[in-house]
Design an enzyme around this catalytic site. Sequence first.
Site, PDB file in Angstrom:
ATOM      1  N   TYR A 118      -7.713   4.796  -3.753  1.00  0.00           N
ATOM      2  CA  TYR A 118      -8.560   5.584  -2.860  1.00  0.00           C
ATOM      3  C   TYR A 118      -7.829   6.810  -2.346  1.00  0.00           C
ATOM      4  CZ  TYR A 118      -6.166   2.822   0.805  1.00  0.00           C
ATOM      5  OH  TYR A 118      -5.230   2.209   1.612  1.00  0.00           O
ATOM      6  N   ASP A 133      -6.885   8.679   0.906  1.00  0.00           N
ATOM      7  CA  ASP A 133      -6.737   8.367   2.322  1.00  0.00           C
ATOM      8  C   ASP A 133      -6.810   9.637   3.161  1.00  0.00           C
ATOM      9  OD1 ASP A 133      -6.417   6.731   4.480  1.00  0.00           O
ATOM     10  OD2 ASP A 133      -4.298   6.332   4.164  1.00  0.00           O
ATOM     11  N   GLU A 139       0.856  -1.181   0.000  1.00  0.00           N
ATOM     12  CA  GLU A 139       0.000   0.000   0.000  1.00  0.00           C
ATOM     13  C   GLU A 139       0.895   1.236   0.000  1.00  0.00           C
ATOM     14  OE1 GLU A 139      -2.631  -0.115   3.433  1.00  0.00           O
ATOM     15  OE2 GLU A 139      -2.288  -2.277   3.565  1.00  0.00           O
ATOM     16  N   THR A 149      -1.850  -2.602  -3.983  1.00  0.00           N
ATOM     17  CA  THR A 149      -1.772  -3.613  -5.029  1.00  0.00           C
ATOM     18  C   THR A 149      -2.761  -4.741  -4.755  1.00  0.00           C
ATOM     19  OG1 THR A 149      -0.110  -4.998  -3.930  1.00  0.00           O
ATOM     20  CG2 THR A 149       0.701  -3.146  -5.261  1.00  0.00           C
ATOM     21  N   TRP A 184     -11.912  -6.271  -0.255  1.00  0.00           N
ATOM     22  CA  TRP A 184     -10.906  -7.324  -0.378  1.00  0.00           C
ATOM     23  C   TRP A 184     -11.519  -8.718  -0.366  1.00  0.00           C
ATOM     24  CZ3 TRP A 184      -6.636  -5.863  -2.354  1.00  0.00           C
ATOM     25  CH2 TRP A 184      -6.076  -4.622  -2.054  1.00  0.00           C
ATOM     26  N   GLU A 191      -3.843   6.989  -2.512  1.00  0.00           N
ATOM     27  CA  GLU A 191      -3.231   5.724  -2.113  1.00  0.00           C
ATOM     28  C   GLU A 191      -3.594   4.636  -3.112  1.00  0.00           C
ATOM     29  OE1 GLU A 191      -2.735   2.830   1.821  1.00  0.00           O
ATOM     30  OE2 GLU A 191      -3.351   4.914   2.009  1.00  0.00           O
TER      31      GLU A 191
END
Length: 474
Positions: A60, A62, A12, A71, A426, A68
Amino acid sequence: MTAPARRVIGIETEYGITCASTAGSVPPLDADHAARELFAPVVARGRSSNVFTRAGARLYLDVGSHPEYATAECDRLEDLLAQDRAGEIRMARLAQQANDRLAEQGVPGRIHLLKNNLDAEGSGFGCHENYLVRRRGDFWNDARTLVSHLVTRQVLVGAGHVMDAPDGSGARYVFSQRADQMEDAVSSATTRSRPLINTRDEPHADAERYRRMHVIVGDSNIAQGSTLLKTGQMDLLLSYLEEGGSLADLRLAQPMRAIRETCHDLSGTVVLELADGRTITPLDLQEEHLARVSRHADGLDLTPLHRDVLDLWERGLTAVRHQRPRDVVTELDWAAKHQLLTRYAERAGTGLDDPRVARLALAYHDVSATDGLRGRLESAGLLRRWVSEADCEAATRIPPATTRAHLRGSAIGRAEDLRLDLSADWVNLKLDDGRTAPVALRDPFAVVDARVDALLETMDALAAARDGRVPAGV
């Protein structure tokens, strides 16, 4: 010989953002407004500044106006390198689109995205690594024994940084921009402190089988070699621990003091105190970690990239010990940036505290343009590529084929192509039609799932019905 255990790894990256004036005046947009401008097409398309892409990644905005990119899940190091660079490509395109709009509106500014860890006001932001581990009762012990590695690995994978000497003697070059920002070794805290390892139990998978090791201390890297080395090292170290190895005898007495001392000493020979009272240098500690991992790896059928990790680990330590950064200058960030900045300062007859040196350091981390400094260095052979630019470009559209990301990316891609609303995170996929049951993907290694196949068929049928190609209600 056996193959190493499969492990899902992800990165990230929080990007710094600024809008520089093109008319010699004050910046026309502050960071918050620049970030909103950057994400305007993302919000227009997904009705949110937090979206998952058809490549299986998360894009997104952040907290703190930091764009941000996280992967997709990768279980191959080459996929991880491609996915990480894909994030840079996506960010560069968003910046170009935003700058085109600003130019059309007559706004005298240009947005820059910086893959680094510190802004002009001294605020820090991070590059986090995630490693999937099997759920075991000794997880906390493993996490704590890895602290000594995370403290000292910066002599290899730090991104390099010019800082003002505490004694007022001027600017000097150190290994890491991130090291001085860290506040704790191991903690579940996410906002009140910055630990090296965050132990919040959030596996994004079957919680009875897995947990996630969330590493917060890493620098944001530009060189593929640095990204390969830092993630490959951790993969091999975790494999060593999971197979019964131990690093307990190498725990540091004061890790937060040690991380700063290691950062500021380019010789790698500062003396650190271990928990049992012995002393050791960062180089000696890293060499001991390498020796144990290498012995463990002798019994494994390593991939070519894992072998490159062991080779670069050894050569990087030798380069520091003999003060020969040129030996790894095309592979590791701290060495590449050190050569870039010191050669410029020598030619200009100035010191590292010159504003022009600071601008060059920022240019090294500026990913706003696909033809930026990093790309030119790679094209000239001054930074080594392990994964081609074509494969990195493909990773902006295509998820890794060997993890759950394939299922997520396939569903998101189909929904985008058919202009259907699909919610994703996720683990979960949910078609926003009010009828179709959500799908929970709890196995991060699954690449085939009948429920996802059925979801794709449902999307095809809904789109066909909407477009009048089949009777509604199918």
